[in-house]
Write an enzyme that holds these catalytic residues in place. Structure first.
Site, PDB file in Angstrom:
ATOM      1  N   ARG A 169       8.685-104.631  56.880  1.00  0.00           N
ATOM      2  CA  ARG A 169       7.805-104.922  55.876  1.00  0.00           C
ATOM      3  C   ARG A 169       8.569-105.975  54.621  1.00  0.00           C
ATOM      4  NH1 ARG A 169       2.333-103.587  52.617  1.00  0.00           N
ATOM      5  NH2 ARG A 169       3.259-101.225  50.992  1.00  0.00           N
ATOM      6  N   ASP A 449       2.604 -96.267  44.256  1.00  0.00           N
ATOM      7  CA  ASP A 449       3.714 -96.940  44.219  1.00  0.00           C
ATOM      8  C   ASP A 449       3.254 -98.543  43.909  1.00  0.00           C
ATOM      9  OD1 ASP A 449       1.192 -98.826  46.234  1.00  0.00           O
ATOM     10  OD2 ASP A 449       2.550 -98.898  47.948  1.00  0.00           O
TER      11      ASP A 449
END
Length: 534
Positions: A169, A449
């Site tokens: 990603r 996150d």
């Protein structure tokens, strides 16, 4: 120390602190490749970012997201995405995490079907982190990655078989790479991450029939998806790969994208593997999209679960859309981590994971995400029991068809004092760790996150700037309450020097105070924080 370094490539300079092995990764040929990507696609990227700003201005003025009239033919057309490669047919459990060497080894060895190596929300993009991550993935593709514990107590190596399939990603379109400048402009973080990985690894992965495969984050429109398709086709031509060799899964983690799922699949139909319910960023996007809408303020994060109507509708629409088009519909993240020393609390947390994964597989999802290896067998057991095939693309979900109003229906709930204080603490602790170079942080037995920190930060701004809100005990939600929570943090985190990013706590408090006090909601907290790291 950062310095400006000229390169053999005309117009390209490097600005990051020199790293070991940098010359091998950033060879003249690799830099020339990145330069070509920038010059061809940077104007198109900026146009897409401008379109985002224009649309958000309309939302701020009162417009509501809706399905597009000009793309009705795509939604109603009879078409499917290209056939899936064998390696991506069964993705029942995927693990995600940052790109540091130990994590890469443990994730590939974990027993999950897929490892998503994340340069985005779980990696703080310091120059060192990015190059260490690129080097680790290059060695992993070659099968030579290993890692020795600093004290020499343990040596980590890759298994010789049963490795997870690697997906990468890159950062989203909105992020720059300030340490690479071409013709005086910053290179796109997306093009740096994906381009450099592809340059070094695409041929080797293609030879193994393993891609390369990517997760594409933060898309808001079919035009942004079409730009990615152009970029990937260009890379394939330049690297001598067949068109469509690179496969992608797109995270539907913005509210505008939820109204363009068919269109995004169509724009990338020659290389599309599926869509993913990126639920934490999706909640953040809901908050940000409706930042000026007093009637759509959400309750505290713990109450905004996937059973809330707007999230349930989004999940079911994603499944229906993907399966109609032959793509996979991936479920969301289980962020829990094992609770050591408290068996009862740990079992309660695992019960929540089981319930969430049972909901996903029963609804028709083809796989799910976990943040910690200990959750893999938990999720695997649920999906094995309820999904005997490799996937559930045969389940068409013709029984669902969410309307615009269902997809944007606000949640009912409250704001508790504990929830308010937790939002402040999570945001400060995550920001401190991020400023210290860590993008994935355990806080209160959840792996936080950037997405979860963004929820906390955006909710604080919205609660405080709309005014008139109260905690469930009647206390006004105002800047006095916020200031008290901030002032209490240093003593609350008395052992902060033992916490990730402990030395940056005061800097994080100042940054959160600045972002929250601003009259306009900052688009992303990482944009301001990025300027404070090397």
């Amino acid at each position: 120390m950062a310095s400006v370094m000229a390169t053999p490539v005309s117009g390209l300079t490097l600005h990051g602190p020199a790293q070991p092995g940098q010359e091998d990764l950033l060879s003249p040929a690799a830099l020339a490749f990145l330069t070509e990507l920038h010059r061809r696609f940077e104007p198109l990227r900026q146009a897409r970012l401008a379109a985002r700003r224009d649309r958000q201005a309309r939302f701020d003025a009162g417009e509501l997201p809706d399905f597009r009239a000009d793309t009705r033919a795509i939604r109603e057309g009879d078409w499917q995405v290209a056939d899936l490669p064998k390696a991506l047919l069964d993705r029942r459990v995927e693990i995600t995490g940052p790109v540091e060497p130990k994590m890469v080894i443990n994730a590939l060895n974990s027993g999950a079907k897929v490892y998503m190596a994340d340069f985005e929300d779980s990696t703080a993009p310091t120059w060192a982190n990015l190059l260490i991550g690129q080097r680790a993935l290059r060695k992993a593709v070659a099968g030579t990655l290993d890692w020795m514990a600093p004290d020499g107590s343990k040596h980590y190596v890759l298994n010789q078989e049963n490795l997870a399939v690697l997906m990468v990603r890159p950062r989203g379109w909105h992020l720059d790479e300030k340490n690479v400048r071409i013709d005086g402009e910053r290179l796109s973080g997306s093009l740096f991450d994906l381009g450099l990985f592809a340059f070094h690894n695409a041929a080797a992965l293609a030879a193994k029939d393993l891609g390369p495969y990517f997760y594409l984050p933060k898309l808001q429109s079919m035009e942004e998806a079409a730009l990615w398709d152009e970029v990937l086709a260009f890379i394939e031509v330049r690297l001598g790969l067949p068109i469509g060799q690179m496969k992608v899964t797109v995270l539907i983690e913005t509210l505008p994208a939820a109204f363009e799922m068919d269109e995004i699949l169509h724009a990338l139909r020659g290389r599309m593997a599926g869509l993913n319910c990126g639920r934490w960023d999706y909640i953040f996007s809901y908050l940000k999209t409706f930042r000026k809408h007093r009637d759509r303020v959400l309750p505290e994060r713990s109450q905004v679960t996937m059973t809330q109507p707007f999230l349930k509708a989004y999940s079911e629409l994603l499944i229906k859309t993907c399966h109609r088009r032959g793509a996979l519909a991936m479920g969301g993240m289980a962020a829990q981590i094992p609770i050591s020393g408290d068996d009862e609390a740990n079992e309660k947390a695992l019960a929540r994971v089981r319930a969430d994964k049972l909901r996903e597989v029963s609804a028709g999802h083809d796989g799910t995400w976990v943040a910690h290896p200990a959750l893999i067998p938990v999720a695997q057991e649920i999906f094995d029991a309820h999904m005997p095939r490799a996937n559930q693309r045969h389940l068409l979900r013709e029984d669902v068809g969410p309307s615009r109003d269902e997809l944007i229906k606000p949640s009912v709930g409250t704001i508790t004092r504990a929830g308010f204080d937790n939002s402040v603490e999570v945001c400060v602790r995550y920001l401190a760790a991020w400023l210290d170079g860590q993008g994935c942080v355990p806080i209160h037995w959840l792996m936080e996150d950037a997405a979860t920190a963004e929820i906390s930060r955006t909710q604080l701004w919205q609660w405080l700037h709309h005014g008139g809100l109260h905690l469930d005990d009647g206390t006004p939600v105002d800047f006095t309450l916020f200031d008290r929570a901030l002032l209490a943090l240093p003593s609350k985190l008395a052992d902060r020097m033992r916490l990730p990013g402990g030395s940056k706590i005061n800097e994080a408090i100042a940054l959160l105070d600045q972002l929250t006090d601003s009259s306009e909601l900052a688009e992303f907290l990482t944009l301001a924080a990025y300027e404070k790291i090397q």
